[in-house]
Design a protein around this motif. Sequence first.
Motif, PDB file in Angstrom:
ATOM      1  N   ALA A  42      -4.501   0.715   0.378  1.00 29.75           N
ATOM      2  CA  ALA A  42      -5.896   1.009   0.035  1.00 29.75           C
ATOM      3  C   ALA A  42      -6.000   1.351  -1.451  1.00 29.75           C
ATOM      4  N   LEU A  43      -5.056   2.136  -1.944  1.00 29.26           N
ATOM      5  CA  LEU A  43      -5.044   2.491  -3.358  1.00 29.26           C
ATOM      6  C   LEU A  43      -4.797   1.267  -4.226  1.00 29.26           C
ATOM      7  N   PHE A  44      -3.861   0.456  -3.798  1.00 26.97           N
ATOM      8  CA  PHE A  44      -3.534  -0.758  -4.537  1.00 26.97           C
ATOM      9  C   PHE A  44      -4.751  -1.671  -4.659  1.00 26.97           C
ATOM     10  N   ALA A  73      -4.329 -10.157   4.513  1.00 25.08           N
ATOM     11  CA  ALA A  73      -5.188  -9.391   3.605  1.00 25.08           C
ATOM     12  C   ALA A  73      -5.791 -10.281   2.528  1.00 25.08           C
ATOM     13  N   MET A  74      -4.967 -11.158   1.947  1.00 27.05           N
ATOM     14  CA  MET A  74      -5.468 -12.078   0.932  1.00 27.05           C
ATOM     15  C   MET A  74      -6.554 -12.979   1.503  1.00 27.05           C
ATOM     16  N   ALA A 127     -15.744  -4.048   0.731  1.00 25.85           N
ATOM     17  CA  ALA A 127     -15.161  -2.943   1.499  1.00 25.85           C
ATOM     18  C   ALA A 127     -14.738  -3.328   2.917  1.00 25.85           C
ATOM     19  N   PRO A 128     -15.551  -4.071   3.688  1.00 24.05           N
ATOM     20  CA  PRO A 128     -15.098  -4.434   5.043  1.00 24.05           C
ATOM     21  C   PRO A 128     -13.812  -5.244   5.031  1.00 24.05           C
ATOM     22  N   GLY A 145     -14.174 -13.100   1.665  1.00 17.89           N
ATOM     23  CA  GLY A 145     -15.325 -12.286   1.332  1.00 17.89           C
ATOM     24  C   GLY A 145     -15.923 -12.592  -0.026  1.00 17.89           C
ATOM     25  N   THR A 146     -15.106 -13.104  -0.943  1.00 23.95           N
ATOM     26  CA  THR A 146     -15.579 -13.345  -2.306  1.00 23.95           C
ATOM     27  C   THR A 146     -15.817 -14.830  -2.596  1.00 23.95           C
TER      28      THR A 146
END
Length: 343
Positions: A222-224, A135-136, A54-55, A142-143
């Motif tokens: 955000a939806l995407f 964004a990527m 989420a962050p 994060g992952t």
Amino acid sequence: MTMTDITQTQSSAARWNPGAWGVIAAILLAIALLAPETLRETILFTLKALGNTAPFIAFAVIAVAYLKASGAENLLARAFEGNPARMIVMAALLGGLSPFCSCEVIPFIAALLAVGAPLGAVMAFWLASPLMDPAMFAITSGTLGFEFALAKTVAAVGLGMLGGFGVMMASNTALFANPLRERPAVGGCCGVKQPFSAQPVWKFWQDADRRQTFSSTAWENALFLTKWLTLAYLIEALMLRYIPAEMIAGVLGGTGVMPVLLGALVGAPAYLNGYAAVPLVDALLTQGMSQGAAMSFVIAGGVSCIPAAIAVWALVKPRVFAAYLGFALIGAMIAGLVWQAIA
């Protein structure tokens, strides 16, 4: 797919799409019917994964909405100024770092090609653009970790320069002669009529239209992200439960050239988009996929994903499109082998 997916994904793909949500519902229904004892665990796994991400989702949404509302895509034109070598380097850097979708740049690239802009610079941008953006980078960090995200960024820029300079050196051959289609599709899917024609307005909140752009872009992205990451985490949970780790380790694990080659060959046709791929690669790594295969998978898959590939196919002749895919596979192999050696 460069925002070389939210926006490297097409903006239209970021709008409400009941198809993906329908697949999510179908997966949950199938689990409820066939393995009800695992339903709660699967839902909790997905929610926990989304919570951990989420962050990074929030950062991605805000950053891209700001850049879109301010009109920062207007900076793209500067990559195509100067001598050809400088153009290639700038186009690769901007393609690997910018948050703009392939469909937005179709009218711009078509105009550049029509007036004789070097194909090398265009190829550099096209190759780097689907692979990385702010964004990527956040989602990948994060992952898969900051180091993997940084390595992928370097690989994206390097791939752009590989293709750009490769085209420049072969620019006088029949392969790259008259690259543009007779009647290229220049409309774009994002409704860009006069792209990159003004200076950015960094204090966008002083303009009502730009504030609306910010809010609508934030909502769409955000939806995407929520949609695709939810689907990806569901699939990840199923992969971890039902696909034998030894099978993945046997095919894509270990060292050497073969796992990296297989990662590239599997990634090219299997990719959905860069954001959904991140959790899937995380699951594959957990099950024994090698680091080199993971890198070649995300590089080859990102360049060949449908939104990025369509943007190129719409403008250039098949032989140039084939060169685009060829550069992607070669670059993915190189990136995978280098990452395997240093990871």
